[in-house]
Motif scaffolding. Structure first.
Motif, PDB file in Angstrom:
ATOM      1  N   ILE A  53      36.643  45.212  39.969  1.00  0.00           N
ATOM      2  CA  ILE A  53      37.241  44.491  38.846  1.00  0.00           C
ATOM      3  C   ILE A  53      36.160  43.653  38.177  1.00  0.00           C
ATOM      4  N   PHE A  54      36.099  43.718  36.845  1.00  0.00           N
ATOM      5  CA  PHE A  54      35.156  42.894  36.084  1.00  0.00           C
ATOM      6  C   PHE A  54      35.803  42.495  34.771  1.00  0.00           C
ATOM      7  N   GLU A  55      35.937  41.190  34.544  1.00  0.00           N
ATOM      8  CA  GLU A  55      36.470  40.666  33.296  1.00  0.00           C
ATOM      9  C   GLU A  55      35.495  39.594  32.795  1.00  0.00           C
ATOM     10  N   TYR A  56      35.158  39.656  31.513  1.00  0.00           N
ATOM     11  CA  TYR A  56      34.202  38.715  30.927  1.00  0.00           C
ATOM     12  C   TYR A  56      34.812  38.175  29.641  1.00  0.00           C
ATOM     13  N   PHE A  57      35.078  36.872  29.611  1.00  0.00           N
ATOM     14  CA  PHE A  57      35.742  36.229  28.476  1.00  0.00           C
ATOM     15  C   PHE A  57      34.916  35.079  27.927  1.00  0.00           C
ATOM     16  N   GLU A  58      35.072  34.849  26.624  1.00  0.00           N
ATOM     17  CA  GLU A  58      34.349  33.766  25.949  1.00  0.00           C
ATOM     18  C   GLU A  58      34.727  32.391  26.481  1.00  0.00           C
ATOM     19  N   SER A  59      35.977  32.236  26.924  1.00  0.00           N
ATOM     20  CA  SER A  59      36.441  30.914  27.354  1.00  0.00           C
ATOM     21  C   SER A  59      37.684  31.048  28.220  1.00  0.00           C
ATOM     22  N   LYS A  60      38.031  29.964  28.878  1.00  0.00           N
ATOM     23  CA  LYS A  60      39.264  29.922  29.664  1.00  0.00           C
ATOM     24  C   LYS A  60      40.464  30.117  28.750  1.00  0.00           C
ATOM     25  N   GLU A  61      40.389  29.554  27.558  1.00  0.00           N
ATOM     26  CA  GLU A  61      41.491  29.687  26.599  1.00  0.00           C
ATOM     27  C   GLU A  61      41.694  31.159  26.210  1.00  0.00           C
ATOM     28  N   ALA A  62      40.602  31.876  25.990  1.00  0.00           N
ATOM     29  CA  ALA A  62      40.702  33.295  25.639  1.00  0.00           C
ATOM     30  C   ALA A  62      41.292  34.097  26.806  1.00  0.00           C
ATOM     31  N   LEU A  63      40.847  33.804  28.018  1.00  0.00           N
ATOM     32  CA  LEU A  63      41.387  34.485  29.201  1.00  0.00           C
ATOM     33  C   LEU A  63      42.878  34.189  29.349  1.00  0.00           C
ATOM     34  N   ASP A  64      43.260  32.908  29.223  1.00  0.00           N
ATOM     35  CA  ASP A  64      44.672  32.531  29.351  1.00  0.00           C
ATOM     36  C   ASP A  64      45.522  33.185  28.263  1.00  0.00           C
ATOM     37  N   ASP A  78      50.635  49.075  45.611  1.00  0.00           N
ATOM     38  CA  ASP A  78      50.359  47.935  46.476  1.00  0.00           C
ATOM     39  C   ASP A  78      48.858  47.735  46.679  1.00  0.00           C
ATOM     40  N   ILE A  79      48.438  46.475  46.578  1.00  0.00           N
ATOM     41  CA  ILE A  79      47.068  46.086  46.895  1.00  0.00           C
ATOM     42  C   ILE A  79      47.066  45.649  48.353  1.00  0.00           C
ATOM     43  N   GLU A  80      46.210  46.269  49.143  1.00  0.00           N
ATOM     44  CA  GLU A  80      46.148  45.970  50.579  1.00  0.00           C
ATOM     45  C   GLU A  80      45.308  44.735  50.863  1.00  0.00           C
ATOM     46  N   ASP A  81      44.289  44.501  50.044  1.00  0.00           N
ATOM     47  CA  ASP A  81      43.404  43.344  50.210  1.00  0.00           C
ATOM     48  C   ASP A  81      42.725  43.086  48.881  1.00  0.00           C
ATOM     49  N   ASP A  82      42.395  41.830  48.610  1.00  0.00           N
ATOM     50  CA  ASP A  82      41.648  41.546  47.388  1.00  0.00           C
ATOM     51  C   ASP A  82      40.632  40.438  47.640  1.00  0.00           C
ATOM     52  N   GLN A  83      39.540  40.558  46.935  1.00  0.00           N
ATOM     53  CA  GLN A  83      38.465  39.575  46.975  1.00  0.00           C
ATOM     54  C   GLN A  83      37.955  39.424  45.545  1.00  0.00           C
ATOM     55  N   VAL A  84      38.757  38.796  44.705  1.00  0.00           N
ATOM     56  CA  VAL A  84      38.454  38.622  43.286  1.00  0.00           C
ATOM     57  C   VAL A  84      38.363  37.123  43.014  1.00  0.00           C
ATOM     58  N   PHE A  85      37.324  36.723  42.298  1.00  0.00           N
ATOM     59  CA  PHE A  85      37.082  35.306  42.031  1.00  0.00           C
ATOM     60  C   PHE A  85      36.775  35.080  40.562  1.00  0.00           C
ATOM     61  N   LYS A  86      37.101  33.872  40.094  1.00  0.00           N
ATOM     62  CA  LYS A  86      36.773  33.454  38.735  1.00  0.00           C
ATOM     63  C   LYS A  86      35.503  32.608  38.801  1.00  0.00           C
ATOM     64  N   HIS A  87      34.557  32.922  37.923  1.00  0.00           N
ATOM     65  CA  HIS A  87      33.279  32.225  37.880  1.00  0.00           C
ATOM     66  C   HIS A  87      33.101  31.587  36.508  1.00  0.00           C
ATOM     67  N   VAL A  88      32.741  30.322  36.484  1.00  0.00           N
ATOM     68  CA  VAL A  88      32.436  29.622  35.234  1.00  0.00           C
ATOM     69  C   VAL A  88      30.929  29.735  35.021  1.00  0.00           C
ATOM     70  N   ILE A  89      30.541  30.211  33.857  1.00  0.00           N
ATOM     71  CA  ILE A  89      29.130  30.495  33.566  1.00  0.00           C
ATOM     72  C   ILE A  89      28.474  29.305  32.877  1.00  0.00           C
TER      73      ILE A  89
END
Length: 97
Positions: A53-64, A78-89
């Motif tokens: 998974i890869f998502e790249y957004f201009e801002s938190k507002e744009a993502l929301d 069904d997702i069996e496991d996930d390791q997805v994180f949000k990173h502030v650049i």
């Protein structure tokens, strides 16, 4: 401030391609959405049940804003496991200086 949401999810290997395909419309629409710089949901080439998974957004507002209107996947898997994180650049630059 720009954001990246990235990581991996695991599904049953027999469902992986169907999981990716179920998100095709989401990827296509997101890439056209204001503030979305890139989005990818893709099968991993070496782990049978892994989806990257890869998502790249201009801002938190744009993502929301995107998440408020994003369509659901076309199939429920069904997702069996996930390791997805949000990173502030804080800063970005060329990968090889």
């Amino acid at each position: 401030m720009r954001l990246i949401v990235a990581g991996k999810v695991y599904v049953d290997p027999k469902d992986r391609d169907r999981f990716v395909e179920a998100h095709r419309d989401i990827v296509e629409q997101a890439r056209k959405y204001p503030g979305c710089l890139d989005l990818s949901i893709s099968p991993d080439p070496t782990e049978a049940g892994r989806v990257n998974i890869f998502e790249y957004f201009e801002s938190k507002e744009a993502l929301d804003a995107w998440r408020a209107v994003a369509p659901p996947p076309s199939a429920s898997i069904d997702i069996e496991d996930d390791q997805v994180f949000k990173h502030v650049i804080a800063s970005s630059g060329p990968p090889f200086d």
